[in-house]
Write an enzyme that holds these catalytic residues in place. Structure first.
Site, PDB file in Angstrom:
ATOM      1  N   HIS A  48       8.674   9.647  79.473  1.00  0.00           N
ATOM      2  CA  HIS A  48       9.198   8.361  79.931  1.00  0.00           C
ATOM      3  C   HIS A  48      10.181   7.726  78.950  1.00  0.00           C
ATOM      4  CE1 HIS A  48       6.540   8.287  83.358  1.00  0.00           C
ATOM      5  NE2 HIS A  48       5.481   8.449  82.594  1.00  0.00           N
ATOM      6  N   GLN A 149      -2.625  16.832  80.338  1.00  0.00           N
ATOM      7  CA  GLN A 149      -2.910  15.493  80.853  1.00  0.00           C
ATOM      8  C   GLN A 149      -3.517  15.570  82.246  1.00  0.00           C
ATOM      9  OE1 GLN A 149       0.828  13.028  79.698  1.00  0.00           O
ATOM     10  NE2 GLN A 149      -0.940  11.649  79.766  1.00  0.00           N
ATOM     11  N   GLU A 151      -4.106  13.427  85.361  1.00  0.00           N
ATOM     12  CA  GLU A 151      -3.524  12.173  85.846  1.00  0.00           C
ATOM     13  C   GLU A 151      -3.590  11.985  87.358  1.00  0.00           C
ATOM     14  OE1 GLU A 151       0.046  10.961  83.291  1.00  0.00           O
ATOM     15  OE2 GLU A 151       0.291  13.133  83.476  1.00  0.00           O
ATOM     16  N   ALA A 176      -3.414   5.154  84.097  1.00  0.00           N
ATOM     17  CA  ALA A 176      -2.459   4.452  84.955  1.00  0.00           C
ATOM     18  C   ALA A 176      -2.067   5.305  86.159  1.00  0.00           C
ATOM     19  CB  ALA A 176      -1.228   4.053  84.152  1.00  0.00           C
ATOM     20  N   ASP A 177      -1.653   6.557  85.907  1.00  0.00           N
ATOM     21  CA  ASP A 177      -1.279   7.429  87.020  1.00  0.00           C
ATOM     22  C   ASP A 177      -2.487   7.778  87.875  1.00  0.00           C
ATOM     23  OD1 ASP A 177       1.593   7.929  86.875  1.00  0.00           O
ATOM     24  OD2 ASP A 177       1.172   8.823  84.934  1.00  0.00           O
TER      25      ASP A 177
END
Length: 262
Positions: A48, A149, A151, A176-177
């Site tokens: 990001h 990760q 997610e 968050a995801d």
């Protein structure tokens, strides 16, 4: 041995919980400042953040100059060329986002290892000090650390299969995801998210692979500490800077207003 020992990888297996911080602003000075605060690890966010390969090198150098802090680089995705490039820059620990299946995990590991264990291409780059470490190719595989990760709901379903892949060293939950894919965004959904992350953590720990998380919510961080996580990030440079700048402004606005606008 000439290749540097990956101290972060070693610390995942023993010792205290490793505390980290997220670098989203892509500046080596921020990396150096944060490393100097005493963090065990810093993550250079290439998914990001506005990262470039030269910028990643500059941040790696900043962290390396401030031991014992270790650098992790989050690559943008699963692309084998990017994985090779970032390892060639001298990164030893990579975090790979959105790993959902064991097949994806195996492909990531393959891209990160030299033959015969994998398919990483050979090149005289910074990681080998441009050929100055003749044994680098023989030693590098053992020092590479891959963090997958978790997610999405699919990834949660496949935690055990992903963790079982040889060469996946740790699993890192992305709350968050995960909340977004499960329709749990917003304060009203926190209890359901807390239950989901707790269950996912317990399953990761049960596999024997180290678990980690990034969260600015102390409740989630504490949940992972209590549940046996081995590495935790509690902040992001951009949010920390924004909050500090905003808090200072509001404090002085209020003080000036209380004095009649003087």
């Amino acid at each position: 041995m000439q290749t540097p020992v990956n101290s972060f990888k070693a610390a995942l297996r023993e010792g205290p919980v490793q505390l980290g911080f997220w670098l989203a602003l892509a500046h080596p000075d921020i990396a150096e400042i944060c490393a100097g605060q005493g963090y065990d690890w810093l993550l250079i966010d290439g998914e990001h953040g506005p990262q470039t390969l030269p910028g990643i090198v500059a941040q790696l150098r900043a962290v390396e100059a401030t031991p014992p802090c270790s650098a992790i680089v989050r690559v943008p995705g699963h692309d084998s060329v990017t994985i090779k490039q970032v390892l060639d820059l001298g990164a030893q620990t990579l975090m790979v986002p959105m790993v959902e299946t064991a097949e994806q995990a195996k492909a990531i590991v393959t891209a990160s290892r030299y033959p015969p264990a994998g398919e990483r291409g050979l090149g005289g780059a910074r990681a080998s000090r441009w050929g100055g470490y003749p044994a680098y190719v023989a030693e590098a595989n053992a020092q590479v650390c891959i963090i997958a990760q978790i997610e999405t709901a699919t990834a949660v379903d496949n935690i055990e299969a992903i963790a079982a892949v040889d060469g996946i060293d740790a699993l890192f939950l992305g709350p968050a995801d995960l909340a977004a894919t499960e329709g749990l965004l917003g304060a009203s959904s926190f209890d359901a998210l807390f239950k989901l992350t707790g269950e996912a953590l317990a399953r990761i720990v049960a596999t024997g692979k180290p678990a980690g998380i990034l969260s600015r919510d102390e409740r989630l961080v504490q949940q992972f500490l209590d549940g046996g996580a081995r590495f935790i990030a509690n902040g992001i440079d951009s949010f920390t800077f924004a909050k500090g700048a905003g808090d200072g402004l509001r404090r002085w606005r209020e003080r000036i207003a209380a004095q009649g606008g003087v």
